[in-house]
Scaffold this active site. Sequence first.
Site, PDB file in Angstrom:
ATOM      1  N   ALA A  83     -21.501   3.922   2.847  1.00  0.00           N
ATOM      2  CA  ALA A  83     -21.307   2.911   4.022  1.00  0.00           C
ATOM      3  C   ALA A  83     -22.565   1.868   4.397  1.00  0.00           C
ATOM      4  CB  ALA A  83     -20.853   3.469   5.240  1.00  0.00           C
ATOM      5  N   ILE A  84     -22.816   1.638   3.061  1.00  0.00           N
ATOM      6  CA  ILE A  84     -23.956   0.499   2.648  1.00  0.00           C
ATOM      7  C   ILE A  84     -23.845  -0.177   2.668  1.00  0.00           C
ATOM      8  CG2 ILE A  84     -26.382   0.645   1.137  1.00  0.00           C
ATOM      9  CD1 ILE A  84     -26.352   3.268   1.469  1.00  0.00           C
TER      10      ILE A  84
ATOM     11  N   LYS B 217     -25.820   5.752  -8.018  1.00  0.00           N
ATOM     12  CA  LYS B 217     -27.316   5.978  -7.017  1.00  0.00           C
ATOM     13  C   LYS B 217     -28.586   7.377  -6.990  1.00  0.00           C
ATOM     14  CE  LYS B 217     -26.320   1.667  -5.496  1.00  0.00           C
ATOM     15  NZ  LYS B 217     -26.956   1.120  -6.324  1.00  0.00           N
TER      16      LYS B 217
ATOM     17  N   THR C  48     -10.369   5.683  -1.307  1.00  0.00           N
ATOM     18  CA  THR C  48     -11.487   5.539  -1.672  1.00  0.00           C
ATOM     19  C   THR C  48     -11.988   4.645  -0.398  1.00  0.00           C
ATOM     20  OG1 THR C  48     -11.633   5.300  -4.255  1.00  0.00           O
ATOM     21  CG2 THR C  48     -13.700   4.746  -3.565  1.00  0.00           C
TER      22      THR C  48
ATOM     23  N   HIS D 148     -25.136  -2.890   0.834  1.00  0.00           N
ATOM     24  CA  HIS D 148     -26.418  -3.291  -0.666  1.00  0.00           C
ATOM     25  C   HIS D 148     -26.163  -4.510  -0.547  1.00  0.00           C
ATOM     26  CE1 HIS D 148     -25.734   0.725  -1.821  1.00  0.00           C
ATOM     27  NE2 HIS D 148     -24.275   0.688  -1.945  1.00  0.00           N
TER      28      HIS D 148
ATOM     29  N   GLU E 266       0.990  -1.489   0.336  1.00  0.00           N
ATOM     30  CA  GLU E 266       0.188  -0.337  -0.186  1.00  0.00           C
ATOM     31  C   GLU E 266       1.289   1.090  -0.285  1.00  0.00           C
ATOM     32  OE1 GLU E 266      -2.423   2.969   0.349  1.00  0.00           O
ATOM     33  OE2 GLU E 266      -3.614   1.242  -0.017  1.00  0.00           O
TER      34      GLU E 266
END
Length: 527
Positions: free
Chosen positions: A113-114, A316, A107, A116, A98
């Site tokens: 923070a859903i 969305k 990102t 789905h 990293e």
Amino acid sequence: MTVPGTSLPGEGVNGTGVPGGNGTGAPRVNGTGVPGGNGTGAPRVPGAGAPHGGVTRRGPLPTGPDTAYDVVIVGAGVVGSAIARALARHPLRVALVEAANDVGDGTSKANTAILHTGFDAAPGTLEARLVREGHRLLAGYARRTGIPVEPVGALLVAWDEQQRTALPRLAEKAERNGHRTTRLLDTNQLRSWEPHLGPGALAALQVPGESVICPWTTTLAYATQAVRSGVDLHLGCRVEKVRTGDPYHRIVTRRGVLRTRHLVNACGLYADAVDALVGREDFTVTPRRGQLLVFDKFARDLVRHILLPVPGPLGKGVLIAPTVYGNVMLGPTAEDLDDKTATGTTAEGLAGLREQGGRILPALLDEEVTAVYAGLRAATGQEDYRIAAHPALRYVTVGGIRSTGLTASLAIAEHVLGLLADCGLDPGPERPLAALRMPNLGEAFPRPYRDARLIADDAEYGSVVCHCERVTRGEIRAALTSTIPPGGLDGLRRRTRARGGRCQGHYCGAEVRALFEEYREYGEGAR
């Protein structure tokens, strides 16, 4: 409660409640009792000795004839960390590399923070399949490891006739994606579910199963379990060149050279740049900025569900959602940019959010804003993931992972293991992963400052340092002595919520910084 799910391969010892370096007891060098995992740069020969991997942040990388890896994953976001964790189930020498000084620092740290269900994904796409499978896997993983999840459900709200006529088509689309529990609500039903909605809301599609989750804990859980199971994590290690070869590729970084048989590109915004290093030009990543507003906890009673708009061509759209930390979030914007580092917010963007939020939930604008932030998503001009194997190069690209990447992460990891096999990787037999139980950051679950038994065992869990978020000295100590300690104060906030509340560290900042410096000095001295 979290949503039940099924186990992942290799998880026979998971979710046992073993503390696993969560900071109960006196400070230790690395929170695990295993040398080489203290984040101080001490090298570990891959595959040698104990199965615990090493964590390095600076200094030269390990060199020598026995330091070649079977797989190197570039990018320690939620997807790269999930891939590293999946590979750790096998007797392989694996490194996770990293450029930043912490995991989940791109990102993955700034999203909606859903968790789905994938009800609105394009049917038949790779994304649709992996989101559906990932939802099941991550829900179960969260339950076993203590990642906070709240299954609040979602309402897709129509604000004009065109949007209302689109709702039945979205319900049919959800059914084609295997989500058969959606329900159309008329105006009266919608008002009974969400009484604070603004005027003009006509109807909604109810989507059970949509949840909110802690994205910071998810990424850290994957990376922690990977390291405890043998993966080496090299931070502050930006890849500058890739010299392909047989049997080893040479990965040239700012800290030295890594040799590996197989390479996985999980670089998010920079996936196209790493592709170019191996001679591929399959797509271009355009950073899409999403600005968000976070409202104070007093706003939490205003909203019961994730409130979604009817989707548009850029995604969305702007939503209002509760968070597992007890706040309410408004956003994101969708701005295509040229600069992959443009994570600043703008007055215009925030004003636009407030305008839209005021139409959706007017009372929300009367509440205090505690934080603003922006994240960048990797848009590639294609409404699907860009995941591909290149067997001749022993190389896998994992690109174009958009806002659904958090949900799909575990399914993406399993998919990538199959692609690596197509590239000639023989992973060997499976073995159990190290046990893991993550500290809880969710308001709907027991927090240490209220745990009388924990405080009786260790008084520092009764000593509150950050009063806005009720973060204790014991939690901060646990984070600073954990398997992957934070690289800075922002990383500490993501592990504990310290400095993340209403005052944004105005009152607790000095004490939190002093603790950070104390434990960093202790760790370096112990090395």
